[in-house]
Scaffold this active site. Sequence first.
Site, PDB file in Angstrom:
ATOM      1  N   TYR A  67       0.832  -1.213   0.000  1.00 17.13           N
ATOM      2  CA  TYR A  67       0.000   0.000   0.000  1.00 17.13           C
ATOM      3  C   TYR A  67       0.861   1.256   0.000  1.00 17.13           C
ATOM      4  O   TYR A  67       0.484   2.272  -0.587  1.00 17.13           O
ATOM      5  CB  TYR A  67      -1.008  -0.026   1.170  1.00 17.13           C
ATOM      6  N   CYS A 107      -5.211   8.309  19.439  1.00 21.87           N
ATOM      7  CA  CYS A 107      -4.984   7.607  20.725  1.00 21.87           C
ATOM      8  C   CYS A 107      -3.516   7.276  20.956  1.00 21.87           C
ATOM      9  O   CYS A 107      -3.154   6.704  21.988  1.00 21.87           O
ATOM     10  CB  CYS A 107      -5.820   6.322  20.789  1.00 21.87           C
ATOM     11  N   ARG A 114       1.540   1.815  -3.645  1.00 23.38           N
ATOM     12  CA  ARG A 114       0.375   2.327  -4.391  1.00 23.38           C
ATOM     13  C   ARG A 114       0.082   3.773  -3.999  1.00 23.38           C
ATOM     14  O   ARG A 114      -0.340   4.581  -4.812  1.00 23.38           O
ATOM     15  CB  ARG A 114      -0.839   1.423  -4.137  1.00 23.38           C
ATOM     16  N   GLN A 158     -15.788   1.967  -5.678  1.00 22.37           N
ATOM     17  CA  GLN A 158     -14.986   0.868  -5.125  1.00 22.37           C
ATOM     18  C   GLN A 158     -13.512   1.274  -5.112  1.00 22.37           C
ATOM     19  O   GLN A 158     -12.674   0.543  -4.605  1.00 22.37           O
ATOM     20  CB  GLN A 158     -15.177  -0.399  -5.974  1.00 22.37           C
ATOM     21  N   ASN A 159     -13.233   2.437  -5.703  1.00 21.64           N
ATOM     22  CA  ASN A 159     -11.830   2.859  -5.855  1.00 21.64           C
ATOM     23  C   ASN A 159     -11.309   3.478  -4.562  1.00 21.64           C
ATOM     24  O   ASN A 159     -12.041   4.165  -3.856  1.00 21.64           O
ATOM     25  CB  ASN A 159     -11.697   3.851  -7.014  1.00 21.64           C
ATOM     26  N   CYS A 211      -8.246   2.288  18.159  1.00 26.20           N
ATOM     27  CA  CYS A 211      -9.491   3.085  18.303  1.00 26.20           C
ATOM     28  C   CYS A 211     -10.285   3.168  17.005  1.00 26.20           C
ATOM     29  O   CYS A 211     -11.335   3.806  16.955  1.00 26.20           O
ATOM     30  CB  CYS A 211      -9.129   4.505  18.796  1.00 26.20           C
ATOM     31  N   HIS A 262     -14.588   0.785  -0.397  1.00 26.23           N
ATOM     32  CA  HIS A 262     -13.453  -0.092  -0.043  1.00 26.23           C
ATOM     33  C   HIS A 262     -12.334   0.675   0.638  1.00 26.23           C
ATOM     34  O   HIS A 262     -11.220   0.172   0.738  1.00 26.23           O
ATOM     35  CB  HIS A 262     -12.942  -0.820  -1.305  1.00 26.23           C
ATOM     36  N   ASP A 300      -8.522   5.351  -4.751  1.00 25.80           N
ATOM     37  CA  ASP A 300      -7.724   6.539  -5.110  1.00 25.80           C
ATOM     38  C   ASP A 300      -8.522   7.801  -4.786  1.00 25.80           C
ATOM     39  O   ASP A 300      -9.715   7.739  -4.511  1.00 25.80           O
ATOM     40  CB  ASP A 300      -7.334   6.491  -6.606  1.00 25.80           C
TER      41      ASP A 300
HETATM   42  N1  APR Z   1     -13.079   2.900 -18.951  1.00 19.10           N
HETATM   43  C1  APR Z   1     -14.116   2.193 -18.414  1.00 19.10           C
HETATM   44  N2  APR Z   1     -14.018   0.911 -18.000  1.00 19.10           N
HETATM   45  C2  APR Z   1     -12.822   0.317 -18.160  1.00 19.10           C
HETATM   46  C3  APR Z   1     -11.698   0.965 -18.727  1.00 19.10           C
HETATM   47  C4  APR Z   1     -11.865   2.312 -19.130  1.00 19.10           C
HETATM   48  N3  APR Z   1     -10.866   3.022 -19.680  1.00 19.10           N
HETATM   49  N4  APR Z   1     -10.654   0.082 -18.741  1.00 19.10           N
HETATM   50  C5  APR Z   1     -11.119  -1.070 -18.197  1.00 19.10           C
HETATM   51  N5  APR Z   1     -12.417  -0.940 -17.858  1.00 19.10           N
HETATM   52  C6  APR Z   1     -13.315  -1.921 -17.237  1.00 19.10           C
HETATM   53  C7  APR Z   1     -12.934  -3.361 -17.465  1.00 19.10           C
HETATM   54  O1  APR Z   1     -13.482  -3.838 -18.683  1.00 19.10           O
HETATM   55  C8  APR Z   1     -13.588  -4.033 -16.250  1.00 19.10           C
HETATM   56  O2  APR Z   1     -14.938  -4.359 -16.500  1.00 19.10           O
HETATM   57  O3  APR Z   1     -13.212  -1.724 -15.835  1.00 19.10           O
HETATM   58  C9  APR Z   1     -13.523  -2.949 -15.168  1.00 19.10           C
HETATM   59  C10 APR Z   1     -12.455  -3.190 -14.141  1.00 19.10           C
HETATM   60  O4  APR Z   1     -12.808  -4.346 -13.421  1.00 19.10           O
HETATM   61  P1  APR Z   1     -11.886  -4.809 -12.188  1.00 19.10           P
HETATM   62  O5  APR Z   1     -10.454  -4.749 -12.608  1.00 19.10           O
HETATM   63  O6  APR Z   1     -12.461  -6.096 -11.667  1.00 19.10           O
HETATM   64  O7  APR Z   1     -12.073  -3.648 -11.103  1.00 19.10           O
HETATM   65  P2  APR Z   1     -13.295  -3.439 -10.117  1.00 19.10           P
HETATM   66  O8  APR Z   1     -14.580  -3.882 -10.745  1.00 19.10           O
HETATM   67  O9  APR Z   1     -13.212  -2.054  -9.616  1.00 19.10           O
HETATM   68  O10 APR Z   1     -12.923  -4.445  -8.902  1.00 19.10           O
HETATM   69  C11 APR Z   1     -13.796  -4.425  -7.793  1.00 19.10           C
HETATM   70  O11 APR Z   1     -12.264  -5.891  -6.599  1.00 19.10           O
HETATM   71  O12 APR Z   1     -10.058  -6.357  -6.165  1.00 19.10           O
HETATM   72  C12 APR Z   1     -11.211  -5.831  -5.634  1.00 19.10           C
HETATM   73  O13 APR Z   1     -11.417  -4.205  -3.964  1.00 19.10           O
HETATM   74  C13 APR Z   1     -11.003  -4.379  -5.286  1.00 19.10           C
HETATM   75  O14 APR Z   1     -12.513  -2.516  -5.567  1.00 19.10           O
HETATM   76  C14 APR Z   1     -11.945  -3.634  -6.221  1.00 19.10           C
HETATM   77  C15 APR Z   1     -13.007  -4.683  -6.533  1.00 19.10           C
END
Ligand code: APR
Length: 240
Positions: free
Chosen positions: A53, A137, A56, A88-89, A117, A106, A91
Site C-alpha cells: 500500500y 490515541c 500504491r 470501489q476505488n 481506536c 473499499h 484513489d
Molecule cells: N473505462 C471504463 N471501463 C474500463 C476501462 C476504461 N478506460 N478500462 C477497463 N475498464 C473496465 C474493465 O473492462 C472491467 O470491466 O473496468 C472494469 C475493471 O474491473 P476490475 O479490474 O475487476 O475492477 P473493479 O470492478 O473495480 O474491482 C472491484 O475488486 O479487487 C477488488 O477491492 C477491489 O474494488 C476492487 C473490486
Amino acid sequence: MNKIMILSGAGLSAESGIRTFRDHDGLWENHDVMEVCSTQGWIADRKKVTNFYNDRRADLETKEPNHAHKVLAELERAYRGRVYHLTQNIDNLMEKAGAKDVIHLHGTLTHLRCEACTEAFYVGYANQEADTSCPNCGNKRVRHNVVMFGEAAPQYEHIQRAIRECTLFIAIGTSGAVINITNIAKEFKHSILIDPKRAKTASIYEPHDYIDEYFEHFIQEKSGDAMEEMMRLIEEHTKG
Ligand code: APR
C-alpha cells in the site's frame, strides 16, 4: 426528485494510468491478491502488505484526474444532493477533480486506520513507517485504510439505500466481480452500463448471458469517451 446512483470501479481511473485489477496486466496479475488484500495475508505478513500500500500511495501522487472524473465531479456540483456516487476505488482522483460527496466503499489509500481506536487519519501520499502512530490515541498499531477480502465493508449499507432512493443506476468501469452490478440493475427501470468490454454474467443460471443485457443502455466505450452520451441520458432522465 430523480436521484442518480453511480457505482464506479477501477475502470474509471484506468485512463489516469492506475491499473485495474482484472484486466490483462492488471494488479492481480502481478500480485497474489490473497497475499496483499486479504486478512489472512495481513496476519501472515504485515510488512509485505504495508509496503504494497505504501507503493500504491506513492504512485497515486503522480496521477491526475481524467476527463470522466472531472465530468462526474461537475455532475455532483450541478446536481447537488441528487447524485449518490459510490466508488470501489481507493484513489483520491474524484476528490482531486473537486468532488466532495463520493462514498469510498473499499476505503481510501490516502488515509491510515488505527487498529486500537479504529480512527482513520489522513496521511496523503506518505509512507506508513514503523513509528507512525495514531494521532487520536497514540497507538502504534496502525494499518492501511483499505477494506480487505475477509473483513466487513461498513459502507455497503449505502448500496441498499441508494437502490431505494434513486431512479437511475449508472455502473462505470467495474467488472461486478465483487459488487454484483447485474443484481443492482435488476432493481432499476432505468440504468446505464459504461465499459469498453462486453462481459458475461458470473452465473450460468442467469437468463441473460451478458451483463449489459440487464441494463437499459450500454455505452461500450472507455469512461472518458462515454461521458457525452451519459450526460445526454441523464438530462433526458431528469427532465422526464
Ligand atoms: N473505462 C471504463 N471501463 C474500463 C476501462 C476504461 N478506460 N478500462 C477497463 N475498464 C473496465 C474493465 O473492462 C472491467 O470491466 O473496468 C472494469 C475493471 O474491473 P476490475 O479490474 O475487476 O475492477 P473493479 O470492478 O473495480 O474491482 C472491484 O475488486 O479487487 C477488488 O477491492 C477491489 O474494488 C476492487 C473490486
